[in-house]
Design a protein around this motif. Structure first.
Motif, short mmCIF file in Angstrom:
data_model
loop_
_atom_site.label_atom_id
_atom_site.label_comp_id
_atom_site.label_asym_id
_atom_site.label_seq_id
_atom_site.Cartn_x
_atom_site.Cartn_y
_atom_site.Cartn_z
N THR A 1 10.18 -3.44 1.78
CA THR A 1 10.28 -1.98 1.61
C THR A 1 9.30 -0.85 1.47
O THR A 1 8.37 -1.97 1.51
CB THR A 1 11.09 -1.61 0.73
OG1 THR A 1 10.50 -2.07 -0.50
CG2 THR A 1 12.92 -1.80 0.87
N ARG A 2 9.10 -0.54 1.97
CA ARG A 2 7.95 0.09 1.34
C ARG A 2 7.29 1.32 0.65
O ARG A 2 8.92 1.75 0.43
CB ARG A 2 6.79 0.12 2.78
CG ARG A 2 7.65 1.64 3.67
CD ARG A 2 7.13 2.12 4.81
NE ARG A 2 7.56 2.93 5.51
CZ ARG A 2 7.34 4.07 6.49
NH1 ARG A 2 5.84 3.81 6.44
NH2 ARG A 2 8.39 4.51 7.10
N HIS A 3 6.44 1.60 0.16
CA HIS A 3 6.58 3.29 -0.62
C HIS A 3 5.35 4.30 -0.27
O HIS A 3 4.81 4.32 0.35
CB HIS A 3 5.61 2.70 -2.19
CG HIS A 3 5.50 4.02 -2.69
ND1 HIS A 3 6.71 4.64 -3.72
CD2 HIS A 3 4.16 4.03 -3.73
CE1 HIS A 3 5.86 5.81 -4.27
NE2 HIS A 3 5.02 5.22 -4.05
N VAL A 4 6.88 4.98 -0.01
CA VAL A 4 6.53 6.28 1.07
C VAL A 4 5.64 6.96 0.32
O VAL A 4 6.65 8.14 -0.82
CB VAL A 4 7.98 7.22 2.31
CG1 VAL A 4 6.94 8.17 2.53
CG2 VAL A 4 8.12 6.31 2.44
N ALA A 5 4.39 7.27 -0.39
CA ALA A 5 4.21 8.14 -1.20
C ALA A 5 3.66 9.62 -0.50
O ALA A 5 4.11 10.50 -1.52
CB ALA A 5 2.48 7.63 -2.05
N ARG B 1 1.10 -0.71 -0.56
CA ARG B 1 -0.18 0.07 0.21
C ARG B 1 0.82 1.17 -0.03
O ARG B 1 1.69 1.48 0.65
CB ARG B 1 -0.38 0.25 0.99
CG ARG B 1 -2.04 -1.40 1.18
CD ARG B 1 -2.98 -1.05 0.01
NE ARG B 1 -3.86 0.21 1.46
CZ ARG B 1 -4.75 0.11 2.09
NH1 ARG B 1 -5.80 -0.70 2.00
NH2 ARG B 1 -5.76 1.42 2.01
N PRO B 2 0.27 2.28 -0.52
CA PRO B 2 0.94 3.58 -0.24
C PRO B 2 0.62 4.26 0.47
O PRO B 2 -0.18 3.97 1.18
CB PRO B 2 0.37 4.54 -1.61
CG PRO B 2 -0.73 4.33 -2.20
CD PRO B 2 -0.82 2.45 -1.62
N GLN B 3 1.74 5.04 1.31
CA GLN B 3 2.21 5.50 2.65
C GLN B 3 2.37 6.96 2.10
O GLN B 3 3.53 6.84 2.14
CB GLN B 3 3.14 4.50 3.24
CG GLN B 3 2.46 3.18 3.05
CD GLN B 3 3.42 1.94 4.00
OE1 GLN B 3 3.50 2.30 5.51
NE2 GLN B 3 3.25 0.64 4.07
#
Length: 304
Positions: free
Chosen positions: A227-231, A202-204
């Motif tokens: 990792t995550r996607h920091v939007a 999910r975009p974060q």
């Protein structure tokens, strides 16, 4: 008749309250022996200190009169100044008193929405009852470095940060409460519980307090090989919550925040509670005013 007392070049710092008290007590008693009894000292000691004062003033200060002594004109001139000096010295070391009802000042405490809603709101309510003239300034929080520097400069009275955020000299802390994190999302776009893949997909929204902010969640994910996607990156919790509404964005924030119609679940990793502390500079440690408000804040946090 020529005076046998020649005035010495005197460093006024060598004259202390002890000598001034002897001067005034001789006046009160009317004799050196009487002053010795009042002060529970030997008469020879009284004579010694009086001789020092005589040399420093170039005046006998007291002359014989009957069975006692009487002050000279110079001594009479010194008495009011000696009394005032002793009052000032005494006032310097009296216990500091603080009456919140008389406080017309300002308390400057940096905070986030978490501390504002859970800790400072009850404190302000209390202040309105006991210190109606007191004002609060609640600037936005920043990075730990920025906040500590502002404490050092005196532009802030106190700040909230996780316990252990600073071990710098001159900075003190007191743990007030504990909190854990939650993942916030719009209920139109539900997020599965305990699903790390769903979380990372999910975009974060990420909150950064200052340019040197650290990101514990990203470090945690790195250790897990993820990792995550920091939007979007914002500077406060409320902005993060506002951006989530109506979108697929999610944000990991303190669980005690006002959800504003959003839902929340526990993060998909071990989520122990963390300690929230109040920080202040050592210059305010013994201030009766600052101590009163720190203690009041701690009591309110404990009763919550």
């Amino acid at each position: 008749m020529v005076s046998i007392y020649t005035m010495e070049k005197t460093d006024y710092l060598n004259i202390d309250g002890h000598q001034l008290r002897i001067l005034l007590t001789i006046r009160e008693a009317g004799s050196l022996s009487g002053a010795a009894k009042i002060l529970d000292m030997n008469q020879s000691t009284i004579s010694y200190w009086l001789d020092l004062l005589r040399k420093r003033t170039g005046d006998p200060l007291f002359v014989r009169h009957g069975n006692g002594v009487e002050p000279t004109a110079r001594a009479r001139d010194l008495f009011p100044a000696a009394e005032a000096a002793l009052r000032q010295i005494e006032a310097m070391f009296e216990p500091q008193l603080y009456d919140p009802a008389e406080d017309h000042g300002v308390l400057r405490i940096a905070c986030t929405a978490l501390e504002r809603d859970t800790l400072l709101k009850p404190l302000i309510h209390h202040a309105q009852q006991v210190a109606p003239a007191l004002s609060f300034e609640l600037p936005n929080s920043g990075s730990s470095f920025q906040l500590i520097e502002r404490l050092r400069l005196g532009t802030l009275d106190a700040v909230f940060m996780p316990a252990g955020s600073s071990e710098r000299d001159g900075i003190l802390q007191r743990t007030l409460s504990r909190f854990s994190d939650a993942v916030y999302f719009d209920p139109q776009y539900p997020l599965e519980t305990d699903n790390l893949d769903a979380f990372c997909d999910r975009p974060q929204v990420r909150v950064a307090f200052g340019p040197d902010a650290g990101f514990s969640i990203d470090r945690k994910l790195t250790k897990m090989g993820r990792t995550r996607h920091v939007a979007v990156q914002v500077s406060d919790f409320e902005s993060a919550l506002a951006l989530i509404a109506g979108t697929r964005l999610i944000a990991t924030l303190p669980a005690l925040l006002n959800r504003q119609g959003l839902q929340k679940i526990a993060p998909p990793w071990e989520n122990p509670q963390r300690e929230l502390a109040l920080y202040w500079h050592a210059r305010n440690q013994t201030s009766a005013r600052h101590r009163y408000w720190r203690d009041t804040l701690a009591k309110l946090a404990k009763s919550d």
